[in-house]
Design an enzyme around this catalytic site. Structure first.
Site, PDB file in Angstrom:
ATOM      1  N   TYR A  54     -13.342 -48.586 -21.427  1.00  0.00           N
ATOM      2  CA  TYR A  54     -12.995 -47.790 -22.734  1.00  0.00           C
ATOM      3  C   TYR A  54     -13.894 -48.334 -23.960  1.00  0.00           C
ATOM      4  O   TYR A  54     -14.419 -47.665 -24.649  1.00  0.00           O
ATOM      5  CB  TYR A  54     -11.440 -47.432 -23.252  1.00  0.00           C
ATOM      6  CG  TYR A  54     -10.922 -46.295 -22.087  1.00  0.00           C
ATOM      7  CD1 TYR A  54     -11.217 -44.935 -22.169  1.00  0.00           C
ATOM      8  CD2 TYR A  54     -10.199 -46.745 -20.841  1.00  0.00           C
ATOM      9  CE1 TYR A  54     -10.745 -44.082 -21.301  1.00  0.00           C
ATOM     10  CE2 TYR A  54      -9.719 -45.625 -20.050  1.00  0.00           C
ATOM     11  CZ  TYR A  54      -9.984 -44.479 -20.382  1.00  0.00           C
ATOM     12  OH  TYR A  54      -9.391 -43.563 -19.469  1.00  0.00           O
ATOM     13  N   ARG A  57     -17.351 -46.916 -23.473  1.00  0.00           N
ATOM     14  CA  ARG A  57     -17.400 -45.260 -23.720  1.00  0.00           C
ATOM     15  C   ARG A  57     -17.140 -45.059 -25.307  1.00  0.00           C
ATOM     16  O   ARG A  57     -17.986 -44.264 -25.938  1.00  0.00           O
ATOM     17  CB  ARG A  57     -15.916 -44.596 -23.199  1.00  0.00           C
ATOM     18  CG  ARG A  57     -15.739 -44.622 -21.568  1.00  0.00           C
ATOM     19  CD  ARG A  57     -16.601 -43.882 -20.939  1.00  0.00           C
ATOM     20  NE  ARG A  57     -18.013 -44.490 -20.730  1.00  0.00           N
ATOM     21  CZ  ARG A  57     -18.472 -45.359 -20.205  1.00  0.00           C
ATOM     22  NH1 ARG A  57     -17.492 -46.079 -19.404  1.00  0.00           N
ATOM     23  NH2 ARG A  57     -19.683 -46.052 -20.263  1.00  0.00           N
ATOM     24  N   HIS A 107      -5.842 -34.747 -25.008  1.00  0.00           N
ATOM     25  CA  HIS A 107      -6.054 -36.160 -24.329  1.00  0.00           C
ATOM     26  C   HIS A 107      -6.338 -37.142 -25.127  1.00  0.00           C
ATOM     27  O   HIS A 107      -6.670 -38.229 -24.462  1.00  0.00           O
ATOM     28  CB  HIS A 107      -7.108 -35.775 -23.196  1.00  0.00           C
ATOM     29  CG  HIS A 107      -6.831 -34.740 -22.285  1.00  0.00           C
ATOM     30  ND1 HIS A 107      -7.621 -34.249 -21.033  1.00  0.00           N
ATOM     31  CD2 HIS A 107      -5.535 -34.112 -21.729  1.00  0.00           C
ATOM     32  CE1 HIS A 107      -6.828 -33.323 -20.465  1.00  0.00           C
ATOM     33  NE2 HIS A 107      -5.767 -33.378 -20.760  1.00  0.00           N
ATOM     34  N   LEU A 200     -21.125 -23.822 -17.122  1.00  0.00           N
ATOM     35  CA  LEU A 200     -22.563 -23.978 -16.410  1.00  0.00           C
ATOM     36  C   LEU A 200     -22.496 -23.259 -15.053  1.00  0.00           C
ATOM     37  O   LEU A 200     -23.438 -22.315 -14.692  1.00  0.00           O
ATOM     38  CB  LEU A 200     -22.830 -25.432 -16.362  1.00  0.00           C
ATOM     39  CG  LEU A 200     -24.047 -25.681 -15.702  1.00  0.00           C
ATOM     40  CD1 LEU A 200     -25.320 -25.274 -16.823  1.00  0.00           C
ATOM     41  CD2 LEU A 200     -24.281 -27.292 -15.619  1.00  0.00           C
TER      42      LEU A 200
HETATM   43  P1  OAD Z   1     -15.175 -31.975 -15.857  1.00  0.00           P
HETATM   44  O1  OAD Z   1     -16.254 -32.956 -15.624  1.00  0.00           O
HETATM   45  O2  OAD Z   1     -14.116 -31.832 -14.711  1.00  0.00           O
HETATM   46  O3  OAD Z   1     -15.806 -30.453 -15.845  1.00  0.00           O
HETATM   47  C1  OAD Z   1     -16.871 -30.174 -16.616  1.00  0.00           C
HETATM   48  C2  OAD Z   1     -17.322 -28.833 -16.463  1.00  0.00           C
HETATM   49  O4  OAD Z   1     -18.508 -28.528 -17.401  1.00  0.00           O
HETATM   50  C3  OAD Z   1     -17.671 -28.557 -14.989  1.00  0.00           C
HETATM   51  O5  OAD Z   1     -17.404 -27.355 -14.821  1.00  0.00           O
HETATM   52  C4  OAD Z   1     -19.408 -28.416 -15.319  1.00  0.00           C
HETATM   53  O6  OAD Z   1     -19.831 -27.304 -14.560  1.00  0.00           O
HETATM   54  C5  OAD Z   1     -19.363 -27.816 -16.557  1.00  0.00           C
HETATM   55  N1  OAD Z   1     -20.763 -28.092 -17.452  1.00  0.00           N
HETATM   56  C6  OAD Z   1     -21.537 -29.194 -17.208  1.00  0.00           C
HETATM   57  N2  OAD Z   1     -22.717 -29.326 -18.152  1.00  0.00           N
HETATM   58  C7  OAD Z   1     -22.187 -28.165 -18.792  1.00  0.00           C
HETATM   59  C8  OAD Z   1     -22.951 -27.427 -20.099  1.00  0.00           C
HETATM   60  N3  OAD Z   1     -24.093 -27.901 -20.311  1.00  0.00           N
HETATM   61  N4  OAD Z   1     -22.506 -26.418 -20.364  1.00  0.00           N
HETATM   62  C9  OAD Z   1     -21.438 -25.753 -19.849  1.00  0.00           C
HETATM   63  N5  OAD Z   1     -20.740 -26.396 -18.981  1.00  0.00           N
HETATM   64  C10 OAD Z   1     -21.089 -27.221 -18.491  1.00  0.00           C
HETATM   65  O7  OAD Z   1     -14.346 -32.209 -17.143  1.00  0.00           O
HETATM   66  P2  OAD Z   1     -13.191 -31.595 -17.710  1.00  0.00           P
HETATM   67  O8  OAD Z   1     -12.892 -30.063 -17.295  1.00  0.00           O
HETATM   68  O9  OAD Z   1     -13.143 -31.621 -19.038  1.00  0.00           O
HETATM   69  O10 OAD Z   1      -8.956 -36.281 -18.517  1.00  0.00           O
HETATM   70  O11 OAD Z   1     -11.962 -32.510 -17.201  1.00  0.00           O
HETATM   71  C11 OAD Z   1     -10.584 -32.484 -17.547  1.00  0.00           C
HETATM   72  C12 OAD Z   1      -9.959 -33.888 -17.734  1.00  0.00           C
HETATM   73  O12 OAD Z   1     -10.098 -34.498 -16.639  1.00  0.00           O
HETATM   74  C13 OAD Z   1     -10.608 -34.800 -18.644  1.00  0.00           C
HETATM   75  O13 OAD Z   1      -9.940 -34.473 -20.075  1.00  0.00           O
HETATM   76  C14 OAD Z   1     -10.115 -36.081 -18.378  1.00  0.00           C
HETATM   77  C15 OAD Z   1     -10.447 -36.124 -16.937  1.00  0.00           C
HETATM   78  O14 OAD Z   1      -9.889 -36.602 -16.093  1.00  0.00           O
HETATM   79  C16 OAD Z   1      -8.513 -37.322 -19.317  1.00  0.00           C
HETATM   80  O15 OAD Z   1      -8.953 -38.383 -19.475  1.00  0.00           O
HETATM   81  C17 OAD Z   1      -7.134 -37.516 -19.523  1.00  0.00           C
END
Ligand code: OAD
Length: 231
Positions: A54, A57, A107, A200
């Site tokens: 972290y 990050r 989060h 996306l």
């Molecule tokens: P993910 O990495 O699971 O999903 C990201 C999404 O964004 C995917 O569906 C991609 O297709 C899409 N994506 C990528 N590039 C993009 C772009 N340029 N424009 C639009 N969409 C795009 O991330 P989250 O759904 O945010 O939790 O993940 C949810 C949680 O899981 C996070 O908050 C984190 C993780 O574990 C914690 O840390 C507690």
């Protein structure tokens, strides 16, 4: 007519700023399995690994900037006359650096620490690996203020209240893999809101939305904001 809007954002909105998403093609997050760095058990087992992870990050945030999607949401926040709430799952600070104010981090935040001794949550932009003292109680027991798997997300009451009043629910750049955020679309639908996904590509949640638009957030979000403010 749309008056009250709730917008859920995920890692995809920050991807074009250069912040890696969580669920890439290799299933790893910066070389780690999420469960090795993002659970309370991982922190107990290997605090050095988790703090180092972290800290990296947090330091990386200094090298990235908000993109067109964050800026468009900040414009919507500034100009939208009705209720608006941006709920982000992201722990970066790109929404606030773009200028969004009506924002909740469900989060947690990289730029905040959490004292496991007294519960204080001080702003924190430096490293935690060298076990600094809590500014409130003086005990060297600070961890990242990140909601790990198995922990309760923040602000759930305020988020659910806003969704209950929403006419429009928009999900941007999230895979729909992590609850409770992945369930907000169903709550919004039950409350009578129109639901729109901007991502996306197809996500696990796509079939749950009234409408899905696929493409980069940097294009889709400014177009949506322009349309909302024009109507
Ligand atoms: P993910 O990495 O699971 O999903 C990201 C999404 O964004 C995917 O569906 C991609 O297709 C899409 N994506 C990528 N590039 C993009 C772009 N340029 N424009 C639009 N969409 C795009 O991330 P989250 O759904 O945010 O939790 O993940 C949810 C949680 O899981 C996070 O908050 C984190 C993780 O574990 C914690 O840390 C507690």
């Amino acid at each position: 007519m749309v008056r009250n809007i709730v917008i859920l954002t995920g890692a995809g909105i920050s991807a074009e700023s250069g912040v890696p998403t969580f669920r890439g093609p290799d299933g790893l997050w910066e070389g780690h399995h999420v469960e090795d760095v993002a659970t309370p058990e991982a922190f107990q087992r290997n605090p050095v690994l988790v703090q180092t992870f972290y800290d990296a990050r947090r330091a990386a945030l200094r090298a990235v900037e908000p993109n067109a999607a964050h800026l468009a949401l900040a414009r919507l926040d500034a100009e939208w006359p009705g209720e608006l709430l941006i709920v982000t799952q992201n722990v970066d600070d790109l929404h606030e650096r773009a200028g969004s104010r009506r924002l909740l981090h469900m989060h947690g935040e990289l730029n905040r620490a959490l004292c496991t001794a007294c519960g204080a949550a001080p702003d924190w932009t430096g490293p935690l690996i060298d076990a600094p003292s809590c500014p409130q109680c003086g005990v060297p027991s600070l961890r990242p203020d990140i909601v790990w798997f198995g922990e309760m997300p923040y602000h759930m009451d305020a988020i659910e209240a806003a969704i209950a009043r929403a006419d429009l629910f928009v999900s941007i750049g999230t895979s729909g893999a992590v609850y409770p955020a992945a369930g907000f679309v169903s709550v919004a639908r039950r409350a009578g809101a129109r639901t729109l996904e901007l991502n996306l590509d197809m996500s696990a949640g796509t079939p749950l939305f009234d409408e899905a638009r696929h493409g980069p957030a940097g294009l889709l979000v400014p177009a949506l904001v322009a349309k909302l403010l024009d109507d």
